[in-house]
Design a protein around this motif. Structure first.
Motif, PDB file in Angstrom:
ATOM      1  N   GLY A 374       0.878  -1.271  -0.039  1.00 37.96           N
ATOM      2  CA  GLY A 374       0.009  -0.249  -0.045  1.00 37.96           C
ATOM      3  C   GLY A 374       0.893   1.295   0.015  1.00 37.96           C
ATOM      4  O   GLY A 374       1.941   1.120  -0.480  1.00 37.96           O
ATOM      5  N   THR A 375       0.185   2.442   0.621  1.00 36.08           N
ATOM      6  CA  THR A 375       1.081   3.392   0.699  1.00 36.08           C
ATOM      7  C   THR A 375       1.918   3.580   1.746  1.00 36.08           C
ATOM      8  O   THR A 375       1.781   2.727   2.688  1.00 36.08           O
ATOM      9  CB  THR A 375       0.086   4.776   0.935  1.00 36.08           C
ATOM     10  N   PRO A 376       2.864   4.365   1.981  1.00 38.78           N
ATOM     11  CA  PRO A 376       3.845   4.439   3.136  1.00 38.78           C
ATOM     12  C   PRO A 376       2.939   4.599   4.548  1.00 38.78           C
ATOM     13  O   PRO A 376       3.429   3.741   5.445  1.00 38.78           O
ATOM     14  CB  PRO A 376       4.649   5.509   2.982  1.00 38.78           C
ATOM     15  N   GLU A 377       1.930   5.188   4.390  1.00 31.11           N
ATOM     16  CA  GLU A 377       1.040   5.377   5.531  1.00 31.11           C
ATOM     17  C   GLU A 377       0.451   4.058   5.795  1.00 31.11           C
ATOM     18  O   GLU A 377       0.201   3.636   6.969  1.00 31.11           O
ATOM     19  CB  GLU A 377      -0.120   6.458   5.447  1.00 31.11           C
ATOM     20  N   GLN A 378      -0.275   3.246   5.037  1.00 32.38           N
ATOM     21  CA  GLN A 378      -0.803   2.293   5.115  1.00 32.38           C
ATOM     22  C   GLN A 378       0.097   1.168   5.731  1.00 32.38           C
ATOM     23  O   GLN A 378      -0.398   0.328   6.440  1.00 32.38           O
ATOM     24  CB  GLN A 378      -1.656   1.788   3.817  1.00 32.38           C
ATOM     25  N   VAL A 379       1.271   1.020   5.018  1.00 31.87           N
ATOM     26  CA  VAL A 379       2.120  -0.217   5.325  1.00 31.87           C
ATOM     27  C   VAL A 379       2.792   0.089   6.891  1.00 31.87           C
ATOM     28  O   VAL A 379       2.761  -0.804   7.707  1.00 31.87           O
ATOM     29  CB  VAL A 379       3.400  -0.168   4.332  1.00 31.87           C
ATOM     30  N   ALA A 380       2.851   1.648   7.237  1.00 37.90           N
ATOM     31  CA  ALA A 380       3.345   1.851   8.537  1.00 37.90           C
ATOM     32  C   ALA A 380       2.211   1.384   9.608  1.00 37.90           C
ATOM     33  O   ALA A 380       2.562   1.008  10.506  1.00 37.90           O
ATOM     34  CB  ALA A 380       3.789   3.092   8.541  1.00 37.90           C
ATOM     35  N   ASP A 381       1.013   1.741   9.152  1.00 38.98           N
ATOM     36  CA  ASP A 381      -0.080   1.109  10.084  1.00 38.98           C
ATOM     37  C   ASP A 381       0.065  -0.127  10.404  1.00 38.98           C
ATOM     38  O   ASP A 381      -0.185  -0.852  11.507  1.00 38.98           O
ATOM     39  CB  ASP A 381      -1.453   1.652   9.426  1.00 38.98           C
ATOM     40  N   ARG A 382      -0.047  -1.043   9.147  1.00 40.15           N
ATOM     41  CA  ARG A 382       0.133  -2.497   9.364  1.00 40.15           C
ATOM     42  C   ARG A 382       1.192  -3.051  10.129  1.00 40.15           C
ATOM     43  O   ARG A 382       1.341  -3.744  11.082  1.00 40.15           O
ATOM     44  CB  ARG A 382       0.135  -3.219   7.973  1.00 40.15           C
ATOM     45  N   MET A 383       2.384  -2.204   9.874  1.00 37.15           N
ATOM     46  CA  MET A 383       3.614  -2.573  10.968  1.00 37.15           C
ATOM     47  C   MET A 383       3.316  -2.222  12.267  1.00 37.15           C
ATOM     48  O   MET A 383       3.661  -3.210  13.161  1.00 37.15           O
ATOM     49  CB  MET A 383       5.068  -2.017  10.308  1.00 37.15           C
ATOM     50  N   GLU A 384       2.963  -1.379  12.910  1.00 39.02           N
ATOM     51  CA  GLU A 384       2.485  -0.970  14.238  1.00 39.02           C
ATOM     52  C   GLU A 384       1.602  -1.994  14.767  1.00 39.02           C
ATOM     53  O   GLU A 384       1.679  -2.505  15.798  1.00 39.02           O
ATOM     54  CB  GLU A 384       1.636   0.481  13.991  1.00 39.02           C
ATOM     55  N   GLY A 421       8.146   8.219  14.652  1.00 41.01           N
ATOM     56  CA  GLY A 421       9.044   7.999  15.950  1.00 41.01           C
ATOM     57  C   GLY A 421       9.327   6.422  15.849  1.00 41.01           C
ATOM     58  O   GLY A 421       9.792   6.029  17.110  1.00 41.01           O
ATOM     59  N   LEU A 422       9.005   5.626  14.981  1.00 39.37           N
ATOM     60  CA  LEU A 422       9.091   4.134  15.080  1.00 39.37           C
ATOM     61  C   LEU A 422      10.417   3.600  14.800  1.00 39.37           C
ATOM     62  O   LEU A 422      10.898   2.598  15.095  1.00 39.37           O
ATOM     63  CB  LEU A 422       8.216   3.560  14.277  1.00 39.37           C
ATOM     64  N   PHE A 423      11.127   4.383  14.068  1.00 41.41           N
ATOM     65  CA  PHE A 423      12.633   3.961  13.679  1.00 41.41           C
ATOM     66  C   PHE A 423      13.537   5.100  13.853  1.00 41.41           C
ATOM     67  O   PHE A 423      13.302   6.194  13.474  1.00 41.41           O
ATOM     68  CB  PHE A 423      12.464   3.541  12.286  1.00 41.41           C
ATOM     69  N   ARG A 424      14.936   4.779  13.982  1.00 42.10           N
ATOM     70  CA  ARG A 424      16.012   5.808  14.294  1.00 42.10           C
ATOM     71  C   ARG A 424      16.234   6.626  13.129  1.00 42.10           C
ATOM     72  O   ARG A 424      15.943   6.078  11.915  1.00 42.10           O
ATOM     73  CB  ARG A 424      17.347   4.934  14.523  1.00 42.10           C
ATOM     74  N   THR A 425      16.654   7.655  13.339  1.00 43.47           N
ATOM     75  CA  THR A 425      17.005   8.691  12.288  1.00 43.47           C
ATOM     76  C   THR A 425      18.561   8.762  12.233  1.00 43.47           C
ATOM     77  O   THR A 425      18.957   9.528  11.176  1.00 43.47           O
ATOM     78  CB  THR A 425      16.538  10.161  12.603  1.00 43.47           C
ATOM     79  N   ALA A 426      19.160   8.062  13.089  1.00 46.35           N
ATOM     80  CA  ALA A 426      20.757   8.014  13.262  1.00 46.35           C
ATOM     81  C   ALA A 426      21.170   6.861  13.770  1.00 46.35           C
ATOM     82  O   ALA A 426      20.448   6.341  14.864  1.00 46.35           O
ATOM     83  CB  ALA A 426      21.289   9.326  13.527  1.00 46.35           C
ATOM     84  N   TYR A 427      22.316   6.280  13.498  1.00 42.91           N
ATOM     85  CA  TYR A 427      22.739   5.114  14.395  1.00 42.91           C
ATOM     86  C   TYR A 427      23.186   5.593  15.467  1.00 42.91           C
ATOM     87  O   TYR A 427      23.968   6.749  15.785  1.00 42.91           O
ATOM     88  CB  TYR A 427      23.871   4.474  13.404  1.00 42.91           C
ATOM     89  N   ASP A 428      23.090   4.870  16.813  1.00 42.14           N
ATOM     90  CA  ASP A 428      23.628   5.192  17.942  1.00 42.14           C
ATOM     91  C   ASP A 428      25.300   5.022  17.892  1.00 42.14           C
ATOM     92  O   ASP A 428      25.585   4.010  17.778  1.00 42.14           O
ATOM     93  CB  ASP A 428      22.982   4.293  19.208  1.00 42.14           C
ATOM     94  N   PRO A 429      25.879   6.366  18.116  1.00 39.73           N
ATOM     95  CA  PRO A 429      27.331   5.941  17.992  1.00 39.73           C
ATOM     96  C   PRO A 429      27.850   5.126  19.105  1.00 39.73           C
ATOM     97  O   PRO A 429      29.286   4.815  18.976  1.00 39.73           O
ATOM     98  CB  PRO A 429      27.873   7.523  18.235  1.00 39.73           C
ATOM     99  N   LEU A 430      27.198   4.810  20.214  1.00 33.59           N
ATOM    100  CA  LEU A 430      27.728   3.884  21.135  1.00 33.59           C
ATOM    101  C   LEU A 430      27.616   2.307  20.760  1.00 33.59           C
ATOM    102  O   LEU A 430      28.448   1.454  21.499  1.00 33.59           O
ATOM    103  CB  LEU A 430      26.999   4.032  22.581  1.00 33.59           C
ATOM    104  N   GLU A 431      26.730   2.351  19.871  1.00 32.80           N
ATOM    105  CA  GLU A 431      26.652   0.909  19.381  1.00 32.80           C
ATOM    106  C   GLU A 431      27.678   0.687  18.476  1.00 32.80           C
ATOM    107  O   GLU A 431      27.538   0.979  16.910  1.00 32.80           O
ATOM    108  CB  GLU A 431      25.484   0.280  18.757  1.00 32.80           C
ATOM    109  N   SER A 432      28.781  -0.222  18.622  1.00 30.47           N
ATOM    110  CA  SER A 432      29.796  -0.224  17.552  1.00 30.47           C
ATOM    111  C   SER A 432      29.890  -1.747  17.004  1.00 30.47           C
ATOM    112  O   SER A 432      30.149  -2.066  15.914  1.00 30.47           O
ATOM    113  CB  SER A 432      31.349  -0.218  18.225  1.00 30.47           C
TER     114      SER A 432
END
Ligand SMILES: Cc1cc2nc3c(=O)[nH]c(=O)nc-3n(C[C@H](O)[C@H](O)[C@H](O)COP(=O)(O)O)c2cc1C
Length: 458
Positions: A374-384, A421-432
């Motif tokens: 579906g659309t990004p919104e429909q797919v994100a709803d389903r993922m939630e 707010g369901l997915f990171r926008t940057a990797y955590d620099p502490l996770e190597s």
């Protein structure tokens, strides 16, 4: 949420016929370093957890008793070895993880341990091992050992994992490598140990050939969800790749996996459940529908049949259509018949039903089984919904078509997940390392209090 992107080094990794989608780059790119390095950079820019590589041994020759349909429709053939790509992909990225499928049935554990230690060193601790027991009988025609029955393959895999973990974790002390030029000692031999394993399947003395890598044990993934497969996963796996039909019926198997892990003395949340699912996204409803309809015209029914018959080790062309599939004994993957049973528990699936289900193109529907459409919104709803109802920890996204689908995941779907707010926008620099991405900074090595010190005893 955790997001992996599923692929395989072959022209049309999962959906047969999709290599024909005009402009899709996987059909030729699957054997090119340029293609894979661009892909890895693209996924890293989208902050994806890991690129997940399926891999097989043997050829799909069950349908009609011939490998010709599989070869014709590129059913996981031709394919190249994904492990060889990793150093190049690691050199072009800094954070992206890599999960490589490696069969416990067709390789000796000593070699497996050395390969994954090497990959862990060369990727700086970003590697996972997708542990599979495999299913294609044809592999044994290539000198890769005898065909073992379903549960025996898992028995062997249990011992296999104990051997590899002993090599990774018990053979070299953390301070074994001293590099002391004054004492003319590179490694202190008193801090390197034999594992001295003698079991039903393997005799491995050791010591391990590699010094400890950043994670020592690669992140342990597993795929295979028969009751025996879940038992195996609950004992060893940190990340489990499931193919559940929908969020409601998926809740029980996920709860069962966690409960089985708890019975083995493990923290049930220390087993991350990833739902493997096809993704097809369009900017709006009209585009999503138009794409699905266009792809359906390219769908290869014969290729799909060749794939499913190989998965099940059942030649659907050899039985009358009204034969209940449950009555046909199979030693291949039980997950797929289990999947059908959960789809409609009251129905007796016949050979004709399975043929129809697997060979017809998928209808574009937002709530279709094992599908995010579906659309990004429909797919994100389903993922939630998946996260809330089935309690999965994330997804192994199977893009359709193989290349364009990755573009859509990165350009359309992930931005929508990030907006929510369901997915990171940057990797955590502490996770190597890859393990820290799943279990938080500081958790670099396999930690399993219930099993500490019990690797060899099992
Ligand atoms: C979702 C999924 C993905 C799998 N991927 C692979 C693979 O890439 N290579 C392989 O040899 N086997 C693969 N397998 C096969 C499993 O490792 C296992 O051998 C087979 O499914 C039989 O176990 P089961 O009855 O517990 O599913 C996969 C199975 C599942 C369910």
């Amino acid at each position: 949420m955790h997001l992996n992107v599923f692929t395989q080094c072959s022209p049309a990794p999962q959906f047969k016929g999709m290599w024909r989608v005009p402009g899709d780059r996987t059909a030729t790119g699957y054997r090119s370093l340029e293609y894979w390095t661009a892909r890895a950079r693209q996924l890293e820019a989208a902050c994806v957890d890991a690129l997940f590589f399926a891999d097989i041994h043997g050829v799909y020759d069950v349908y009609r008793g011939s490998w010709a349909p599989a070869v014709r429709h590129a059913v996981q053939i031709p394919s190249i070895d994904p492990a060889l790509l990793l150093p190049a992909l690691a050199a072009t990225t800094r954070h992206l993880g890599f999960a490589v499928t490696y069969s416990t049935t067709y390789h000796p554990p000593f070699e497996c341990a050395r390969l994954f230690s090497s990959l862990d060193h060369l990727t700086g601790g970003r590697v996972g091992w997708n542990i599979v027991t495999s299913y294609l009988r044809s592999a044994t025609a290539n000198g890769l050992g005898d065909y073992l029955d379903h549960d025996e393959r898992y028995d062997r895999a249990d011992e296999y994992v104990r051997v590899t973990r002993a090599l990774w974790e018990e053979s070299w002390d953390a301070d074994a490598v001293v590099r002391d030029a004054g004492r003319d000692t590179f490694t202190d031999p008193t801090r390197v140990h034999e594992i001295d394993h003698h079991g039903r399947w393997f005799s491995v003395r050791g010591p391990h050939q590699c010094e400890p890598s950043p994670q020592r044990t690669p992140v342990l993934y597993q795929a295979g969800s028969s009751p025996r497969g879940i038992e195996f996963a609950a004992r060893h796996a940190e990340v489990v790749f499931l193919t559940l039909a929908d969020p409601t019926t998926g809740a029980e198997p996920v709860a069962d996996l966690r409960a089985t892990a708890a019975r083995h003395g493990r923290d049930p949340r220390a087993v991350k459940a990833l739902q493997g699912t096809m993704v097809m996204v369009g900017r709006d409803r009209a585009e999503a529908k138009a794409r699905a309809e266009a792809y359906n015209t390219l769908w290869s029914s014969e290729g799909q049949l060749a794939k499913w018959c190989g998965w099940m080790d059942i030649d659907l062309s050899a039985f009358p259509d009204d034969t209940p599939v449950d009555e046909i004994r199979s030693q291949a993957s039980h997950s797929f018949l289990g999947f059908l049973r959960r789809l409609t528990p009251d129905r007796t699936w016949t050979v004709g039903d399975v043929k129809y289900l697997v060979s017809r193109p998928r209808r574009p529907r937002v709530d279709a089984p094992v599908t995010l459409f579906g659309t990004p919104e429909q797919v994100a709803d389903r993922m939630e919904q998946w996260l809330e109802v089935a309690d999965v920890d994330g997804f192994n996204l199977i893009p359709c078509p193989p290349s364009g689908g990755v573009d859509d995941i990165c350009d359309l779907l992930i931005p929508e997940l990030q907006r929510r707010g369901l997915f990171r926008t940057a990797y955590d620099p502490l996770e190597s390392t890859l393990r820290e991405r799943y279990f938080g900074p500081g958790n670099r090595t396999y930690s399993d209090p219930a099993r500490a010190g019990a690797i060899r005893e099992g």
